[in-house]
Design a protein around this motif. Structure first.
Motif, PDB file in Angstrom:
ATOM      1  N   TYR A  87      45.818  51.187  42.162  1.00 57.85           N
ATOM      2  CA  TYR A  87      44.686  50.414  41.642  1.00 57.85           C
ATOM      3  C   TYR A  87      43.546  51.400  41.543  1.00 57.85           C
ATOM      4  CZ  TYR A  87      47.744  46.565  42.560  1.00 57.85           C
ATOM      5  OH  TYR A  87      48.834  45.716  42.548  1.00 57.85           O
ATOM      6  N   TYR A  98      41.971  48.120  37.606  1.00 59.57           N
ATOM      7  CA  TYR A  98      41.677  46.752  38.040  1.00 59.57           C
ATOM      8  C   TYR A  98      40.325  46.234  37.563  1.00 59.57           C
ATOM      9  CZ  TYR A  98      38.923  48.949  41.706  1.00 59.57           C
ATOM     10  OH  TYR A  98      37.994  49.683  42.375  1.00 59.57           O
ATOM     11  N   LEU A 104      42.833  41.497  39.115  1.00 60.05           N
ATOM     12  CA  LEU A 104      43.941  40.871  39.834  1.00 60.05           C
ATOM     13  C   LEU A 104      43.691  39.379  39.939  1.00 60.05           C
ATOM     14  CD1 LEU A 104      43.653  43.917  41.003  1.00 60.05           C
ATOM     15  CD2 LEU A 104      45.117  43.042  42.810  1.00 60.05           C
ATOM     16  N   GLU A 119      44.116  35.810  42.194  1.00 58.83           N
ATOM     17  CA  GLU A 119      43.959  35.539  43.621  1.00 58.83           C
ATOM     18  C   GLU A 119      45.275  35.782  44.354  1.00 58.83           C
ATOM     19  OE1 GLU A 119      41.885  32.033  44.832  1.00 58.83           O
ATOM     20  OE2 GLU A 119      40.264  32.373  43.408  1.00 58.83           O
ATOM     21  N   GLU A 121      47.778  37.802  43.475  1.00 58.42           N
ATOM     22  CA  GLU A 121      48.054  39.246  43.530  1.00 58.42           C
ATOM     23  C   GLU A 121      47.216  39.927  44.608  1.00 58.42           C
ATOM     24  OE1 GLU A 121      49.229  40.336  38.921  1.00 58.42           O
ATOM     25  OE2 GLU A 121      47.121  39.957  39.418  1.00 58.42           O
ATOM     26  N   LEU A 122      45.954  39.546  44.695  1.00 58.55           N
ATOM     27  CA  LEU A 122      45.086  40.152  45.699  1.00 58.55           C
ATOM     28  C   LEU A 122      45.504  39.730  47.111  1.00 58.55           C
ATOM     29  CD1 LEU A 122      42.775  42.083  46.122  1.00 58.55           C
ATOM     30  CD2 LEU A 122      41.182  40.183  45.834  1.00 58.55           C
ATOM     31  N   PRO A 132      40.871  40.476  54.619  1.00 63.22           N
ATOM     32  CA  PRO A 132      40.221  40.677  53.319  1.00 63.22           C
ATOM     33  C   PRO A 132      38.870  41.393  53.401  1.00 63.22           C
ATOM     34  CG  PRO A 132      41.233  38.527  53.367  1.00 63.22           C
ATOM     35  CD  PRO A 132      41.363  39.098  54.761  1.00 63.22           C
ATOM     36  N   ILE A 161      38.646  36.519  49.069  1.00 64.40           N
ATOM     37  CA  ILE A 161      39.596  36.824  47.992  1.00 64.40           C
ATOM     38  C   ILE A 161      39.002  36.379  46.657  1.00 64.40           C
ATOM     39  CG2 ILE A 161      41.851  36.206  47.001  1.00 64.40           C
ATOM     40  CD1 ILE A 161      42.267  38.030  49.362  1.00 64.40           C
ATOM     41  N   VAL A 199      38.059  38.698  43.393  1.00 67.80           N
ATOM     42  CA  VAL A 199      38.668  38.452  42.090  1.00 67.80           C
ATOM     43  C   VAL A 199      37.579  38.311  41.028  1.00 67.80           C
ATOM     44  CG1 VAL A 199      39.961  36.749  40.732  1.00 67.80           C
ATOM     45  CG2 VAL A 199      40.840  37.526  42.946  1.00 67.80           C
ATOM     46  N   PRO A 216      35.585  42.380  40.780  1.00 68.19           N
ATOM     47  CA  PRO A 216      36.558  43.408  41.174  1.00 68.19           C
ATOM     48  C   PRO A 216      35.934  44.739  41.607  1.00 68.19           C
ATOM     49  CG  PRO A 216      36.716  42.918  38.828  1.00 68.19           C
ATOM     50  CD  PRO A 216      35.786  41.916  39.424  1.00 68.19           C
ATOM     51  N   ILE A 269      36.276  45.667  45.279  1.00 64.42           N
ATOM     52  CA  ILE A 269      37.537  46.060  45.899  1.00 64.42           C
ATOM     53  C   ILE A 269      37.513  47.562  46.184  1.00 64.42           C
ATOM     54  CG2 ILE A 269      40.037  46.223  45.586  1.00 64.42           C
ATOM     55  CD1 ILE A 269      39.785  43.737  43.733  1.00 64.42           C
TER      56      ILE A 269
END
Length: 113
Positions: A5, A32, A37, A39, A41-42, A53, A79, A83, A86, A89
């Motif tokens: 990612y 990403y 992604l 929810e 997938e994350l 998280p 999360i 999403v 991003p 992340i």
């Protein structure tokens, strides 16, 4: 197959990509920020990382400081926030079928290889 990612604007992410290139292993680059992604997938990625998280959140980002820093968010809410944003992340993240690692420092990626 490995997945990274990746954010091309991030030096640590570029270093992580270089490690994968030198490994000779097949990998897929997921930008990403361009392909966010879901929810689910994350959630799966967080499970593979074996972290909470909140540990995947970039807390120095402006959007975090201005909108979420002082809120008591559940894992599910975190999360959802990542999403929708991003950029929050942590990067890079490298994933296999069973495990994942945050490449900070990028040398941590080698542990996964």
């Amino acid at each position: 197959m490995l997945k990274i990612y990746h954010n091309a604007r991030c030096s640590k992410s570029r270093e992580g990509l270089e490690i994968l290139e030198k490994s000779g292993r097949e990998y897929e680059v997921i930008e990403y920020l361009k392909e966010p992604l879901s929810e689910n997938e994350l959630e799966q990625l967080v499970k593979k990382l074996d972290i909470a998280p909140i540990q995947l959140v970039r807390k120095n980002e402006k959007v975090w400081k201005e909108n979420y820093k002082d809120k008591d968010l559940s894992d599910r809410e975190l999360i959802t926030v990542m999403v929708k944003n991003p950029k929050l992340i942590e990067r890079p993240v490298v994933e296999t079928e069973r495990k994942a690692v945050i490449g900070r420092p990028p040398s941590d990626i080698e542990k996964l290889l």
